[in-house]
Motif scaffolding. Structure first.
Motif, PDB file in Angstrom:
ATOM      1  N   GLU A  77      55.409  80.256 -17.939  1.00  0.00           N
ATOM      2  CA  GLU A  77      55.296  79.167 -16.962  1.00  0.00           C
ATOM      3  C   GLU A  77      53.893  78.573 -16.980  1.00  0.00           C
ATOM      4  O   GLU A  77      53.734  77.361 -16.897  1.00  0.00           O
ATOM      5  CB  GLU A  77      55.600  79.675 -15.549  1.00  0.00           C
ATOM      6  CG  GLU A  77      57.051  79.871 -15.255  1.00  0.00           C
ATOM      7  CD  GLU A  77      57.272  80.443 -13.861  1.00  0.00           C
ATOM      8  OE1 GLU A  77      56.307  80.495 -13.058  1.00  0.00           O
ATOM      9  OE2 GLU A  77      58.401  80.841 -13.568  1.00  0.00           O
ATOM     10  N   ARG A  78      52.886  79.412 -17.044  1.00  0.00           N
ATOM     11  CA  ARG A  78      51.499  78.947 -17.027  1.00  0.00           C
ATOM     12  C   ARG A  78      51.113  78.223 -18.306  1.00  0.00           C
ATOM     13  O   ARG A  78      50.275  77.345 -18.291  1.00  0.00           O
ATOM     14  CB  ARG A  78      50.544  80.123 -16.837  1.00  0.00           C
ATOM     15  CG  ARG A  78      50.512  80.625 -15.434  1.00  0.00           C
ATOM     16  CD  ARG A  78      49.328  81.489 -15.166  1.00  0.00           C
ATOM     17  NE  ARG A  78      49.045  82.420 -16.258  1.00  0.00           N
ATOM     18  CZ  ARG A  78      48.213  83.434 -16.174  1.00  0.00           C
ATOM     19  NH1 ARG A  78      47.574  83.648 -15.046  1.00  0.00           N
ATOM     20  NH2 ARG A  78      47.991  84.236 -17.178  1.00  0.00           N
ATOM     21  N   SER A  79      51.723  78.607 -19.392  1.00  0.00           N
ATOM     22  CA  SER A  79      51.378  78.001 -20.673  1.00  0.00           C
ATOM     23  C   SER A  79      52.016  76.630 -20.780  1.00  0.00           C
ATOM     24  O   SER A  79      53.222  76.481 -20.854  1.00  0.00           O
ATOM     25  CB  SER A  79      51.857  78.886 -21.823  1.00  0.00           C
ATOM     26  OG  SER A  79      51.596  78.247 -23.044  1.00  0.00           O
ATOM     27  N   SER A  80      51.186  75.599 -20.773  1.00  0.00           N
ATOM     28  CA  SER A  80      51.719  74.232 -20.868  1.00  0.00           C
ATOM     29  C   SER A  80      51.540  73.687 -22.284  1.00  0.00           C
ATOM     30  O   SER A  80      51.570  72.487 -22.497  1.00  0.00           O
ATOM     31  CB  SER A  80      51.002  73.325 -19.849  1.00  0.00           C
ATOM     32  OG  SER A  80      49.603  73.330 -20.129  1.00  0.00           O
ATOM     33  N   GLY A  81      51.319  74.583 -23.210  1.00  0.00           N
ATOM     34  CA  GLY A  81      51.145  74.152 -24.584  1.00  0.00           C
ATOM     35  C   GLY A  81      49.670  74.077 -24.960  1.00  0.00           C
ATOM     36  O   GLY A  81      48.795  74.481 -24.206  1.00  0.00           O
ATOM     37  N   SER A  82      49.433  73.514 -26.087  1.00  0.00           N
ATOM     38  CA  SER A  82      48.074  73.415 -26.609  1.00  0.00           C
ATOM     39  C   SER A  82      47.276  72.346 -25.892  1.00  0.00           C
ATOM     40  O   SER A  82      47.812  71.308 -25.469  1.00  0.00           O
ATOM     41  CB  SER A  82      48.148  73.098 -28.105  1.00  0.00           C
ATOM     42  OG  SER A  82      46.848  72.915 -28.616  1.00  0.00           O
ATOM     43  N   ARG A  83      45.975  72.558 -25.778  1.00  0.00           N
ATOM     44  CA  ARG A  83      45.078  71.553 -25.204  1.00  0.00           C
ATOM     45  C   ARG A  83      44.757  70.472 -26.227  1.00  0.00           C
ATOM     46  O   ARG A  83      44.232  69.433 -25.889  1.00  0.00           O
ATOM     47  CB  ARG A  83      43.763  72.197 -24.775  1.00  0.00           C
ATOM     48  CG  ARG A  83      43.904  73.252 -23.745  1.00  0.00           C
ATOM     49  CD  ARG A  83      42.542  73.767 -23.329  1.00  0.00           C
ATOM     50  NE  ARG A  83      41.621  73.826 -24.479  1.00  0.00           N
ATOM     51  CZ  ARG A  83      40.721  74.776 -24.690  1.00  0.00           C
ATOM     52  NH1 ARG A  83      40.604  75.739 -23.843  1.00  0.00           N
ATOM     53  NH2 ARG A  83      39.934  74.743 -25.738  1.00  0.00           N
ATOM     54  N   PHE A  84      45.050  70.744 -27.483  1.00  0.00           N
ATOM     55  CA  PHE A  84      44.698  69.816 -28.553  1.00  0.00           C
ATOM     56  C   PHE A  84      45.810  68.816 -28.792  1.00  0.00           C
ATOM     57  O   PHE A  84      46.987  69.158 -28.747  1.00  0.00           O
ATOM     58  CB  PHE A  84      44.398  70.602 -29.839  1.00  0.00           C
ATOM     59  CG  PHE A  84      43.268  71.567 -29.676  1.00  0.00           C
ATOM     60  CD1 PHE A  84      41.963  71.132 -29.763  1.00  0.00           C
ATOM     61  CD2 PHE A  84      43.503  72.910 -29.387  1.00  0.00           C
ATOM     62  CE1 PHE A  84      40.901  72.014 -29.598  1.00  0.00           C
ATOM     63  CE2 PHE A  84      42.461  73.785 -29.219  1.00  0.00           C
ATOM     64  CZ  PHE A  84      41.153  73.345 -29.314  1.00  0.00           C
ATOM     65  N   LYS A  85      45.437  67.600 -29.037  1.00  0.00           N
ATOM     66  CA  LYS A  85      46.408  66.538 -29.281  1.00  0.00           C
ATOM     67  C   LYS A  85      46.797  66.522 -30.751  1.00  0.00           C
ATOM     68  O   LYS A  85      45.955  66.712 -31.634  1.00  0.00           O
ATOM     69  CB  LYS A  85      45.832  65.177 -28.892  1.00  0.00           C
ATOM     70  CG  LYS A  85      45.585  65.061 -27.415  1.00  0.00           C
ATOM     71  CD  LYS A  85      45.071  63.680 -27.068  1.00  0.00           C
ATOM     72  CE  LYS A  85      44.809  63.622 -25.567  1.00  0.00           C
ATOM     73  NZ  LYS A  85      44.423  62.291 -25.152  1.00  0.00           N
ATOM     74  N   LYS A  86      48.056  66.270 -30.995  1.00  0.00           N
ATOM     75  CA  LYS A  86      48.542  66.163 -32.376  1.00  0.00           C
ATOM     76  C   LYS A  86      48.299  64.744 -32.869  1.00  0.00           C
ATOM     77  O   LYS A  86      48.376  63.786 -32.130  1.00  0.00           O
ATOM     78  CB  LYS A  86      50.037  66.475 -32.434  1.00  0.00           C
ATOM     79  CG  LYS A  86      50.363  67.896 -32.096  1.00  0.00           C
ATOM     80  CD  LYS A  86      51.829  68.162 -32.217  1.00  0.00           C
ATOM     81  CE  LYS A  86      52.154  69.594 -31.825  1.00  0.00           C
ATOM     82  NZ  LYS A  86      53.568  69.845 -31.908  1.00  0.00           N
ATOM     83  N   ARG A  87      48.019  64.592 -34.121  1.00  0.00           N
ATOM     84  CA  ARG A  87      47.823  63.268 -34.729  1.00  0.00           C
ATOM     85  C   ARG A  87      48.992  62.895 -35.572  1.00  0.00           C
ATOM     86  O   ARG A  87      49.692  63.591 -36.107  1.00  0.00           O
ATOM     87  CB  ARG A  87      46.579  63.265 -35.590  1.00  0.00           C
ATOM     88  CG  ARG A  87      45.349  63.357 -34.745  1.00  0.00           C
ATOM     89  CD  ARG A  87      44.167  63.189 -35.630  1.00  0.00           C
ATOM     90  NE  ARG A  87      43.001  63.110 -34.776  1.00  0.00           N
ATOM     91  CZ  ARG A  87      41.958  62.402 -35.065  1.00  0.00           C
ATOM     92  NH1 ARG A  87      41.911  61.705 -36.155  1.00  0.00           N
ATOM     93  NH2 ARG A  87      40.942  62.383 -34.267  1.00  0.00           N
TER      94      ARG A  87
END
Length: 89
Positions: free
Chosen positions: A79-89
């Protein structure tokens, strides 16, 4: 003396490694000496006399309780994990 232990793993030689955390001990037991249906992660009630395991019983209540607690913690982490902080290009 009575204590509880968890089946940590099975060896290549057909033994079960039991961890008795409350007394800080590890026991090697032949797999065929375990209660029928016992598997990795299950909790057992052991009757000990010194270093000798006299009897082993499956503790289904403790096993269910611990597995439920682990599942609950995993769900909270997901639940806490909202995915990566890095944006995909």
């Amino acid at each position: 003396m009575k204590t509880e232990a968890m089946i940590d793993r099975f060896t290549e030689t057909g033994q079960a490694v039991l961890l008795a955390e409350t007394i800080g001990r590890e026991f090697l037991i032949e797999k065929n000496e375990l209660p029928e249906g016992a598997e990795r992660g299950d909790y057992l009630a052991l009757e000990l006399e010194g270093d000798v395991v006299l009897s082993i019983e499956l503790d289904q209540e403790k096993t269910i309780e611990r597995k439920s607690a682990v599942q609950s913690k995993l769900a909270k982490l997901r639940e806490r994990s909202s995915g990566s902080r890095f944006k995909k290009r």
